[in-house]
Design an enzyme around this catalytic site. Structure first.
Site, short mmCIF file in Angstrom:
data_model
loop_
_atom_site.label_atom_id
_atom_site.label_comp_id
_atom_site.label_asym_id
_atom_site.label_seq_id
_atom_site.Cartn_x
_atom_site.Cartn_y
_atom_site.Cartn_z
N GLU A 173 -1.46 -0.65 -9.23
CA GLU A 173 -2.82 -0.54 -8.81
C GLU A 173 -3.51 0.81 -8.66
O GLU A 173 -2.92 1.51 -7.93
CB GLU A 173 -3.31 -1.59 -8.09
CG GLU A 173 -4.80 -1.84 -7.70
CD GLU A 173 -5.25 -2.83 -6.69
OE1 GLU A 173 -6.39 -2.82 -6.41
OE2 GLU A 173 -4.42 -3.48 -6.55
N LYS A 181 0.61 -1.15 -0.08
CA LYS A 181 -0.05 -0.08 0.08
C LYS A 181 0.76 1.37 -0.06
O LYS A 181 1.77 1.34 0.80
CB LYS A 181 -0.87 0.01 1.42
CG LYS A 181 -2.22 -1.12 1.32
CD LYS A 181 -3.10 -0.69 0.11
CE LYS A 181 -4.47 -1.86 0.23
NZ LYS A 181 -5.12 -1.59 -1.10
N ASP A 222 -0.02 -0.64 -4.72
CA ASP A 222 -1.48 -0.17 -4.85
C ASP A 222 -1.64 1.21 -4.12
O ASP A 222 -1.50 1.49 -2.79
CB ASP A 222 -2.51 -1.04 -3.98
CG ASP A 222 -3.81 -0.83 -3.99
OD1 ASP A 222 -4.18 0.36 -4.79
OD2 ASP A 222 -4.73 -1.30 -3.65
N LYS A 261 -13.62 -7.30 -8.35
CA LYS A 261 -14.25 -7.29 -6.99
C LYS A 261 -15.83 -7.49 -7.09
O LYS A 261 -16.55 -6.57 -7.52
CB LYS A 261 -13.68 -6.14 -6.20
CG LYS A 261 -12.10 -6.04 -5.79
CD LYS A 261 -11.83 -4.90 -5.10
CE LYS A 261 -10.59 -4.72 -4.66
NZ LYS A 261 -9.99 -3.50 -4.05
#
Length: 370
Positions: A218, A162, A190, A267
Site C-alpha cells: 500500500e 507498517k 503499508d 476511506k
C-alpha cells in the site's frame, strides 16, 4: 424529518498500544463526533479524526468547517432529500474532507432511520458480515513478530504490516513476520509514502525473490508521485494499492487511466463521506479494479458507516481494513456494528444502529441550530 440542530463532542479512547507508522505515532483516538438532530427526535451520528499529515484536517478546522460553512446550509433541510443534502455538503467549501465525511455519515444514518432500515439495506443490501485485517505497528522486529503471532492466534488471517522507515529493516522485519505466520495469514505491507519509487521496487523485488508472498503493498511512494506509483506497479509482481494518492472520483479516473495501481483504498475521511465513496466504487467496478475499504484512527461510529458501505458494495470492495476500534482499549459506543476480533457484523437496527456514546465531552461553542 427535518434537520433542526447540529452539535459536537470530543471522543477520547486510549489505544491498546501506540500506533506507529512512517508518518506519525499516536497513543489514543481523539475524534470529533457530530450529532445531527431532527424535528422527529431522531439523531444521526458522524465522526472525524484529526489526521493533519494525510487529510490536512485538525480538530479546530473540522469544528470550524462544520459550524460556519456546512451547518448553516443544512438547518431546515428534509432528510428525505438525500442527494440535495450531500450536494450542499460537498459544495460548502473546498477540501475539508473529514469534516464533510462526519456530517455525511450522520445524514446517511438519519436517512436510513427515516425508512426504518439498516443503512446497508438502503445502499443495496448484502451479507451483513465482513472480515477485517489488523494493523501491526512499526516497532522492533521481535515486537512486530510477537504482535503478528498474537493477532493470528486471535483469529486474524490478514495482517497489515507498517513499514517505510528504514528499507533494510523493513525487508528483514517482513521476512521475519512471514516466516512466523506463513500459511496462517496474508500479509499486506503499508509503507505510508515512506519509500522512493526505486526503493520500493528494490524492497518488493527482494521480498519476492526471497519467496515472501504479499497480498499487496500500500502506497509505497509519496501521494502526489503518480508516475512513481506507475513505475513501481509496472516493475513488480505484487499488487500495488493507492491510498493517499486517491481522495476523490477524479483522482481514481486518472490513476486507473495511468495504470498506476492495481487496487484502490477507499476511506470515508478522504472521500468526504459516503456519496463520493459510492462513486469511487462504481468507477472502479466499471474498470474491474478491486477496492479496499479502510479507516483512519476512528471509533466504531464512522467505522460502522464504512462497514455498511463495504457490505453493500462487496462486489467491488473485496478487502477490509477496519481495525480502528479493535486497536482501542474499549468501545464507548452502545449499539452500532458488533466487533468480534476479525469479524464485524451488522444488526437489523435502523441507520447505523447507534443508541448512545459514553464519555463524550460536549463542545458547546460548536453547536448550530435554526
Amino acid at each position: 424529518m427535518k434537520i433542526t440542530e447540529i452539535k459536537f463532542g470530543m471522543l477520547r479512547v486510549p489505544l491498546k498500544t501506540p500506533f506507529k507508522t512512517a508518518l506519525r505515532t499516536v497513543e489514543r483516538v481523539e475524534d470529533i463526533v457530530v450529532m445531527v438532530h431532527t424535528d422527529t427526535g431522531h439523531v444521526g451520528y458522524g465522526e472525524a479524526p484529526a489526521t493533519a499529515v494525510i487529510t490536512g484536517d485538525t480538530h479546530g478546522s473540522i469544528i470550524d468547517a462544520i459550524h460556519h460553512y456546512i451547518s448553516p446550509r443544512l438547518i431546515g433541510e428534509e432528510i428525505a432529500n438525500l442527494n440535495r443534502i450531500t450536494r450542499l455538503i460537498q459544495t460548502s467549501m473546498e477540501k475539508n474532507s473529514s469534516a464533510k465525511a462526519a456530517v455525511e455519515i450522520a445524514i446517511y444514518d438519519l436517512w436510513a432511520q427515516l425508512y426504518d432500515a439498516p443503512l446497508y439495506k438502503m445502499l443495496g443490501g448484502g451479507d451483513p458480515v465482513v472480515t477485517t485485517d489488523i494493523t501491526i505497528s512499526v516497532d522492533t522486529i521481535d515486537k512486530m513478530v510477537a504482535d503478528s503471532i498474537s493477532a493470528v492466534e486471535r483469529g486474524f488471517d490478514s495482517l497489515k504490516i507498517k513499514v517505510g522507515k528504514d528499507i533494510g529493516v523493513d525487508i528483514e522485519r517482513t521476512k521475519a513476520i512471514y516466516a512466523a505466520v506463513e500459511n496462517r495469514a496474508l500479509l499486506r505491507l503499508d509503507a505510508n509514502q515512506g519509500w522512493t519509487a526505486k526503493q520500493a521496487v528494490f524492497a518488493i523485488t527482494a521480498l519476492e525473490d526471497a519467496g515472501v508472498r504479499l497480498e499487496l503493498v500500500e502506497q509505497p511512494v509519496k501521494a502526489r508521485d503518480l508516475e512513481g506509483m506507475r513505475y513501481v506497479t509496472e516493475r513488480v509482481h505484487t499488487p500495488i494499492m493507492a491510498d493517499e494518492s486517491v481522495f476523490g472520483p477524479m483522482e481514481v479516473i486518472k490513476l486507473i487511466n495511468m495504470r498506476a495501481a492495481d487496487i484502490i483504498n477507499i476511506k470515508l475521511m478522504k472521500t468526504g463521506g459516503i456519496s463520493n465513496a459510492i462513486r469511487i466504487a462504481d468507477i472502479a467496478g466499471m474498470h474491474q479494479v478491486d477496492c479496499m475499504i479502510g479507516c483512519m484512527l476512528e471509533s466504531s461510529i464512522s467505522v460502522a458507516a464504512a462497514v455498511h458501505l463495504a457490505v453493500a458494495k462487496s462486489d467491488v470492495i473485496t478487502k477490509v481494513d477496519l481495525d480502528g476500534p479493535s486497536l482501542c482499549e474499549g468501545n464507548p459506543v452502545e449499539g452500532g456494528v458488533i466487533f468480534n476480533e476479525s469479524e464485524i457484523s451488522i444488526t437489523d437496527a435502523p441507520g447505523l444502529g447507534i443508541r448512545s456514546i459514553q464519555g463524550l465531552e460536549p463542545i458547546l461553542m460548536g453547536s448550530a441550530a435554526a
